[in-house]
Design a protein around this motif. Structure first.
Motif, PDB file in Angstrom:
ATOM      1  N   GLY A  59      17.814  15.024 -17.257  1.00 24.38           N
ATOM      2  CA  GLY A  59      18.182  13.500 -17.193  1.00 24.38           C
ATOM      3  C   GLY A  59      17.982  12.869 -16.318  1.00 24.38           C
ATOM      4  O   GLY A  59      18.635  12.206 -15.587  1.00 24.38           O
ATOM      5  N   GLY A  60      16.821  12.999 -15.711  1.00 25.83           N
ATOM      6  CA  GLY A  60      16.346  12.031 -14.457  1.00 25.83           C
ATOM      7  C   GLY A  60      14.946  11.730 -14.454  1.00 25.83           C
ATOM      8  O   GLY A  60      13.987  11.835 -15.693  1.00 25.83           O
ATOM      9  N   GLY A  61      14.187  11.395 -13.262  1.00 28.17           N
ATOM     10  CA  GLY A  61      12.973  11.008 -13.257  1.00 28.17           C
ATOM     11  C   GLY A  61      12.484  11.034 -11.886  1.00 28.17           C
ATOM     12  O   GLY A  61      13.365  11.238 -10.921  1.00 28.17           O
ATOM     13  N   GLY A  62      11.146  10.748 -11.728  1.00 29.76           N
ATOM     14  CA  GLY A  62      10.702  10.824 -10.187  1.00 29.76           C
ATOM     15  C   GLY A  62       9.213  10.629 -10.186  1.00 29.76           C
ATOM     16  O   GLY A  62       8.566  10.608 -11.053  1.00 29.76           O
ATOM     17  N   GLY A  63       8.782  10.643  -9.025  1.00 27.13           N
ATOM     18  CA  GLY A  63       7.075  10.834  -8.888  1.00 27.13           C
ATOM     19  C   GLY A  63       6.706  11.005  -7.483  1.00 27.13           C
ATOM     20  O   GLY A  63       7.672  11.300  -6.409  1.00 27.13           O
ATOM     21  N   GLY A  64       5.594  10.587  -6.960  1.00 28.76           N
ATOM     22  CA  GLY A  64       5.219  10.929  -5.623  1.00 28.76           C
ATOM     23  C   GLY A  64       3.754  11.091  -5.650  1.00 28.76           C
ATOM     24  O   GLY A  64       2.780  10.836  -6.513  1.00 28.76           O
ATOM     25  N   ARG A  65       3.426  11.800  -4.337  1.00 28.30           N
ATOM     26  CA  ARG A  65       1.802  11.885  -4.304  1.00 28.30           C
ATOM     27  C   ARG A  65       1.314  13.074  -4.972  1.00 28.30           C
ATOM     28  O   ARG A  65       2.172  13.606  -5.336  1.00 28.30           O
ATOM     29  CB  ARG A  65       1.585  12.097  -2.805  1.00 28.30           C
ATOM     30  CG  ARG A  65       1.928  10.881  -1.895  1.00 28.30           C
ATOM     31  CD  ARG A  65       1.789  11.078  -0.306  1.00 28.30           C
ATOM     32  NE  ARG A  65       3.097  11.989  -0.044  1.00 28.30           N
ATOM     33  CZ  ARG A  65       3.569  12.440   0.856  1.00 28.30           C
ATOM     34  NH1 ARG A  65       2.560  12.210   2.149  1.00 28.30           N
ATOM     35  NH2 ARG A  65       4.535  13.202   1.427  1.00 28.30           N
ATOM     36  N   PRO A  66      -0.143  13.274  -5.024  1.00 28.97           N
ATOM     37  CA  PRO A  66      -0.724  14.077  -5.885  1.00 28.97           C
ATOM     38  C   PRO A  66      -0.225  15.422  -5.425  1.00 28.97           C
ATOM     39  O   PRO A  66       0.043  16.381  -6.147  1.00 28.97           O
ATOM     40  CB  PRO A  66      -1.963  13.821  -5.923  1.00 28.97           C
ATOM     41  CG  PRO A  66      -2.313  12.434  -5.339  1.00 28.97           C
ATOM     42  CD  PRO A  66      -1.203  12.315  -4.670  1.00 28.97           C
TER      43      PRO A  66
END
Length: 336
Positions: A297-304
């Motif tokens: 129930g979430g999300g995110g991201g970032g560098r490779p």
């Protein structure tokens, strides 16, 4: 040795002197006992009676009848009243050599243990205090300077004792206390620094232990489509520490994709890492963690090579760890 007395004969002229500073210190403390006696009767009640006293240049001691220990509020009230009266600059009125009965009618208090003749002396400061006394006193209350109680204790059943200082004695007392406070502050600073060092050592030991857990996760990696996948749950104090553990996972894994998940403040926190060789194949940590975070129930991201995400549902952490290899496999197929 009193042999020098033999040198004195009738008619011998002598000069007598006293230590002026010492006498002033004695006078301040003596006058203060009168103010203390009155203040105790005002604050505690008229049952208070003097039961003994000592007056010296360094301090005063005052014993009085009372049935219980004075609390800090009562001590503060006594000090406040006395210092207020000191600042009022009450003039000394010394009634000398007056009939005993007349002195009693004036309302003068009698000191404990003193014997009085037919004629007495009465010491009065304004309309605040009036007592039988033949001792030496200041000319007005302001010459006392300042009054400070340094101790209150019991000396017998129903008898309490107050020790106090005035004038220069207050200055010496405060300087002593300030020096003690400075020493305590120095010790506290040393203890605080020692605590900081110990906390740092503990944090380092804890992180080392947590990094060992990362090593176990790497040892239990699986392989899908010739890609090493390592995923596991760790105990991290915050996202920064979780990132440190992610860097450790990336170094130990050498080649592969990894996921570390932790429960922080009741929520899911995760970090995904991808090694350089797989990044060149188009497998990116930011895209992988974006899909993985949806499970909780979430999300995110970032560098490779390193990406972070959060989620609300901590109950689905095990499901996330179980599904993660499949997610990696899907990305590896789409980029093959």
């Amino acid at each position: 040795d009193y042999s020098y007395i033999e040198q004195f004969k009738k008619g011998t002229i002598v000069k007598v002197s006293v230590d002026r500073n010492r006498r002033w210190d004695v006078m301040r403390n003596h006058s203060a006992t009168h103010f203390l006696h009155k203040a105790l009767r005002v604050i505690l009640g008229e049952h208070v009676r003097q039961s003994g006293s000592y007056v010296g240049p360094d301090r005063l001691r005052f014993d009085f009848t009372h049935f219980s220990k004075l609390d800090n509020s009562q001590i503060g009230d006594v000090e406040t009243l006395i210092n207020e009266k000191i600042r009022e600059n009450l003039e000394l009125i010394h009634h000398r050599n007056i009939p005993f009965d007349e002195a009693k009618k004036m309302g003068a208090l009698m000191f404990f243990g003193d014997k009085y003749g037919e004629r007495v002396n009465v010491v009065q400061f304004g309309d605040f205090t009036m007592e039988f006394c033949g001792g030496t006193h200041v000319k007005n209350s302001s010459q006392i300077g300042l009054f400070k109680i340094v101790s209150e204790s019991s000396v017998a059943s129903g008898v309490r004792r107050i020790e106090a200082v005035t004038g220069k004695g207050v200055e010496l007392y405060l300087n002593k206390k300030l020096k003690q406070l400075a020493q305590i502050e120095e010790k506290l600073n040393a203890l605080t620094e020692e605590k900081r060092k110990l906390q740092k050592q503990i944090a380092e030991f804890e992180l080392k232990e947590k990094l060992n857990v990362v090593g176990n996760i790497v040892e239990n990696k699986i392989q899908l489509n010739n890609i090493n996948v390592a995923a596991g749950k760790v105990n991290a104090s915050g996202m920064d520490e979780l990132k440190q553990m992610g860097d450790e996972l990336r170094n130990k894994l050498k080649s592969g994709v990894g996921l570390l998940v932790s429960e922080i403040n009741g929520k899911v926190a995760m970090v995904c890492i991808v090694t350089e060789d797989l990044i060149k194949q188009g497998i990116l940590a930011g895209k992988i963690i974006g899909k993985a975070a949806k499970i909780v129930g979430g999300g995110g991201g970032g560098r490779p090579h390193l990406a972070t995400a959060g989620g609300r549902d901590v109950n689905k952490i095990n499901e996330l760890l179980k599904e993660f290899p499949k997610i990696v496999s899907e990305f590896s197929k789409s980029n093959s």
